[in-house]
Design an enzyme around this catalytic site. Structure first.
Site, PDB file in Angstrom:
ATOM      1  N   HIS A   5       0.814  -1.220   0.000  1.00 50.15           N
ATOM      2  CA  HIS A   5       0.000   0.000   0.000  1.00 50.15           C
ATOM      3  C   HIS A   5       0.848   1.273   0.000  1.00 50.15           C
ATOM      4  O   HIS A   5       0.442   2.282   0.559  1.00 50.15           O
ATOM      5  CB  HIS A   5      -0.946   0.024   1.208  1.00 50.15           C
ATOM      6  CG  HIS A   5      -2.083  -0.942   1.092  1.00 50.15           C
ATOM      7  ND1 HIS A   5      -3.217  -0.678   0.358  1.00 50.15           N
ATOM      8  CD2 HIS A   5      -2.250  -2.179   1.615  1.00 50.15           C
ATOM      9  CE1 HIS A   5      -4.042  -1.719   0.442  1.00 50.15           C
ATOM     10  NE2 HIS A   5      -3.475  -2.640   1.190  1.00 50.15           N
ATOM     11  N   GLY A  99      -4.879 -11.849  -3.676  1.00 45.07           N
ATOM     12  CA  GLY A  99      -3.744 -10.989  -3.386  1.00 45.07           C
ATOM     13  C   GLY A  99      -2.530 -11.278  -4.237  1.00 45.07           C
ATOM     14  O   GLY A  99      -1.433 -10.790  -3.955  1.00 45.07           O
ATOM     15  N   ASP A 146       1.721  -3.793  -9.319  1.00 47.56           N
ATOM     16  CA  ASP A 146       1.344  -5.081  -9.896  1.00 47.56           C
ATOM     17  C   ASP A 146       1.665  -5.131 -11.388  1.00 47.56           C
ATOM     18  O   ASP A 146       2.252  -6.099 -11.889  1.00 47.56           O
ATOM     19  CB  ASP A 146      -0.162  -5.324  -9.710  1.00 47.56           C
ATOM     20  CG  ASP A 146      -0.604  -5.270  -8.266  1.00 47.56           C
ATOM     21  OD1 ASP A 146       0.111  -4.669  -7.447  1.00 47.56           O
ATOM     22  OD2 ASP A 146      -1.675  -5.803  -7.958  1.00 47.56           O
ATOM     23  N   LYS A 190     -10.806  -6.115  -4.793  1.00 45.37           N
ATOM     24  CA  LYS A 190     -10.576  -4.701  -4.460  1.00 45.37           C
ATOM     25  C   LYS A 190     -11.658  -3.780  -5.016  1.00 45.37           C
ATOM     26  O   LYS A 190     -12.089  -2.838  -4.352  1.00 45.37           O
ATOM     27  CB  LYS A 190      -9.209  -4.248  -5.003  1.00 45.37           C
ATOM     28  CG  LYS A 190      -8.021  -4.780  -4.258  1.00 45.37           C
ATOM     29  CD  LYS A 190      -6.730  -4.192  -4.789  1.00 45.37           C
ATOM     30  CE  LYS A 190      -6.411  -4.623  -6.189  1.00 45.37           C
ATOM     31  NZ  LYS A 190      -5.060  -4.188  -6.629  1.00 45.37           N
TER      32      LYS A 190
END
Length: 414
Positions: A5, A99, A146, A190
């Site tokens: 994050h 995840g 990502d 998400k």
């Protein structure tokens, strides 16, 4: 491995790609349509006209909308008025909502396919940047980690990913340990909840508050890293500043508006996102403290890897444990099942274990001495998976030794 994050706050991250992937078989044609199918029968087929504006429903984040994010990103980058027709069948080995960046891998796959089908060309770096931006069409305000590791990963090495400009540096991991992925079997999409974007918003507000407290032009700053740059401060100094300026109790909308001298309307329009308009209270101290602390751990992780010290594995494990504690206690992005799994991994022989990905479910990544891998796998299997019938059924796809490679990703730090 590190950096949870913090990419959307402007900080470097340290991920590693793994062999799990998204695959697509594509036929380019003159049908004037993009036809999408998935080998998994739980995912419906979808067809869209090449001549229509591509609409992505943020309130209904189906798998094909992630695919269309990549299509739309390439279309807008090159100004393509009529896309090539495509028939696509998508397959993959990344557990969904775990995840491990399955959604970002799908966006990246789509972007690459659309570029090739329309006979365009981009560098890996440019593709990564485009795919990071276009995934936001689905409503998730991510930062680009990502997508960057999906395109820039290389076999056998982790990467330090830095932003603005995007660049990647090899980080050699120490010999004598492997990384094991374990899924807590709680799914988290998400885009289907506001958890992720609430954290983005809290960091955005904290940025404004810290900047104003130190006389910076808060109107121009949106990321916590920009405050550090503006103050020419160390990360340790930023952690101290958070403790000094921001109180641990949640801030109300009214308090924030008063401190920033803005109206409620400005607050909603400039600081909140579409799916966070309902939020009334914001934990600014905790979120900012996590970000600055986690950014420091990324750099510490790389320093330990570069030093090749005799106790590197132990030091890296300790950093992973600190990262999970911060995600759990300050960022509050873990969940009871994930915390239980991390505890079991540590008791089973891991030197470090932490959540990976956005959190609120999904996977843990554990650093395990090579000689303990088999006993570790069996201990985690016995303690976490086998006592629960649902987990036991999912275990073959949920517990594995990571192998650097494909399109999924784990975050060692960051």
């Amino acid at each position: 491995m590190k950096g949870e994050h913090i990419d959307y706050c402007g900080y470097s991250v340290l991920p590693m790609a793994i062999e799990q992937n998204i695959l697509a078989a594509v036929s380019v044609n003159n049908s004037g349509k993009i036809q999408l199918a998935n080998t998994n029968p739980q995912y419906n087929d979808f067809t869209v006209s090449c001549s229509e504006d591509i609409a992505i429903d943020r309130d209904n984040p189906k798998w094909y909308y992630y695919f269309l994010c990549g299509v739309k990103g390439i279309q807008e980058t090159f100004g393509i008025t009529c896309l090539a027709g495509m028939s696509c069948v998508v397959d993959g080995t990344i557990p969904p909502s775990s995840g491990l960046s399955s959604s970002s891998a799908l966006v990246c796959c789509s972007g690459l396919i659309t570029m090739e089908a329309n006979q365009k060309s981009l560098s890996k770096v440019a593709l990564a940047e485009i795919c990071a931006k276009c995934e936001r069409y689905i409503g998730t305000e991510g930062g680009g980690m990502d997508q960057s590791i999906s395109f820039l990963a290389e076999s056998g090495t982790a990467k330090l990913i830095e932003f603005q400009p995007l660049r990647a540096t090899d980080v050699k991991l120490p010999d004598g340990a492997v990384f094991v992925i374990s899924n807590c079997c709680v799914e988290m999409n998400k885009a289907a909840s506001s958890h992720f974007n609430i954290r983005v918003v809290e960091c955005r507000i904290a940025t404004k508050m810290l900047a104003q407290a130190r006389g910076l032009d808060s109107g121009k700053l949106l990321k916590l890293a920009q405050v550090q740059t503006g103050l020419k401060a160390s990360l340790e100094e930023m952690v101290a500043l958070v403790d000094e300026v921001l109180h641990p109790e949640p801030y109300s909308r009214e308090e924030i508006c008063k401190l920033l001298s803005i109206t409620e309307e400005q607050f909603s329009a400039d600081l909140l996102s579409a799916n966070t308009q309902h939020v009334e209270h914001f934990k600014l101290h905790q979120r900012a403290k996590h970000v600055y602390g986690e950014a420091a751990r990324v750099l510490q992780f790389k320093t330990v890897c570069d030093s090749e010290r005799a106790n590197s594995i132990q030091l890296l494990g300790e950093l992973m444990n600190l990262s999970h504690a911060s995600c759990r206690d300050l960022y509050e992005c873990s969940c009871p099942e994930l915390d239980q799994l991390v505890d079991i991994c540590l008791k089973s022989g891991a030197v470090g274990s932490r959540l990976t990905g956005a959190g609120w479910g999904g996977c843990a990544v554990s650093m395990v001495p090579s000689e303990k891998v088999e006993s570790f796998l069996q201990a985690v299997r016995d303690a976490f998976y086998l006592p629960d019938p649902r987990r036991a059924a999912m275990e073959p796809q949920s517990l594995f030794v990571s192998k650097p490679g494909g399109g999924a990703a784990i975050f060692l730090e960051g």
